[in-house]
Write an enzyme that holds these catalytic residues in place. Sequence first.
Site, short mmCIF file in Angstrom:
data_model
loop_
_atom_site.label_atom_id
_atom_site.label_comp_id
_atom_site.label_asym_id
_atom_site.label_seq_id
_atom_site.Cartn_x
_atom_site.Cartn_y
_atom_site.Cartn_z
N TYR A 1 0.84 -1.21 0.00
CA TYR A 1 0.00 0.00 0.00
C TYR A 1 0.87 1.25 0.00
O TYR A 1 0.63 2.20 -0.77
CB TYR A 1 -0.91 -0.04 1.22
CG TYR A 1 -1.70 1.21 1.51
CD1 TYR A 1 -2.88 1.47 0.83
CD2 TYR A 1 -1.29 2.10 2.49
CE1 TYR A 1 -3.63 2.61 1.12
CE2 TYR A 1 -2.02 3.24 2.78
CZ TYR A 1 -3.19 3.49 2.10
OH TYR A 1 -3.93 4.62 2.38
N LYS B 1 1.17 4.16 -2.84
CA LYS B 1 0.88 5.57 -2.56
C LYS B 1 2.09 6.44 -2.89
O LYS B 1 1.93 7.58 -3.37
CB LYS B 1 0.48 5.74 -1.10
CG LYS B 1 -0.87 5.13 -0.74
CD LYS B 1 -2.04 5.78 -1.48
CE LYS B 1 -3.39 5.33 -0.93
NZ LYS B 1 -4.53 5.94 -1.64
#
Length: 265
Positions: free
Chosen positions: A159, A163
């Site tokens: 994740y 990002k």
Amino acid sequence: MTAMRRFEGHGVLITGAARGIGAATARRLSEEGAQVLVTDVDLAEAEKTAAAIRERGERAEAFTCDVGERTSVEVAVAYAAHTFGSLDVLVNNAYGCSPDAPLFEDEPDEAWARDLDLTLTGAYRCCRAALPHLVASGRGAIVSIGSVNGLQDFGNHAYSAAKAGLVSLTRTLAGHAAPRGVRVNLVAPGTVRTTAWEGRDAELEVASGLYPLGRVGEPEDIAAAVAFLASHDAAWITGTTLCVDGGVLAVNTGFRQALWQRGDS
């Protein structure tokens, strides 16, 4: 309801908008006059969000969009542009976040690939499909929802990498799109009270104490930042990452508290 009407007549598409930050952003932009396509893989929940907006006399429709599928994205973008007469704002909010394995070497390929595909490549698919329409509108703006995880270590390897990739994509796409009249920016939230934290109130309470402003964020905090970056008020801003994080990246509250407890300053 806000008195501003910065998006009167604008067509807006938001991914992952059935709940949380996406839903709050749909409500905020519609309050300011936008026509909003609330997209999500969960069409039933997306329709609830859109219906609540319509009950206030504003325009919103729900539409299925799986950012992991190119055709699904292209159909949703085309629908928004046709239905609203233009597509002026794209908000990339959909993401995937798998829990980390206890040891990095045990991380499965599938979880890594899923998080990057939904969070980073999904935004890429949406930007690619939307860009011609945003150029044609003459006032196009893209705002992606990043995370402080992309700027500092808060866990979640895949994740966080995705990002961080969004931060880079924001810069490179901003450079490409600027001569064509489209601005590209990113909001990097800290901890936000969304459905992802349901049943974890004790954890949120602990997290609140680590934020200089003394609380975690609410979806409306992020929606307000998105509205600013998507609006003409940010007409000379592109390629930037706006941290909306209660000061957590600027101030190490846990470290300060540890020193205070020792009597240091």
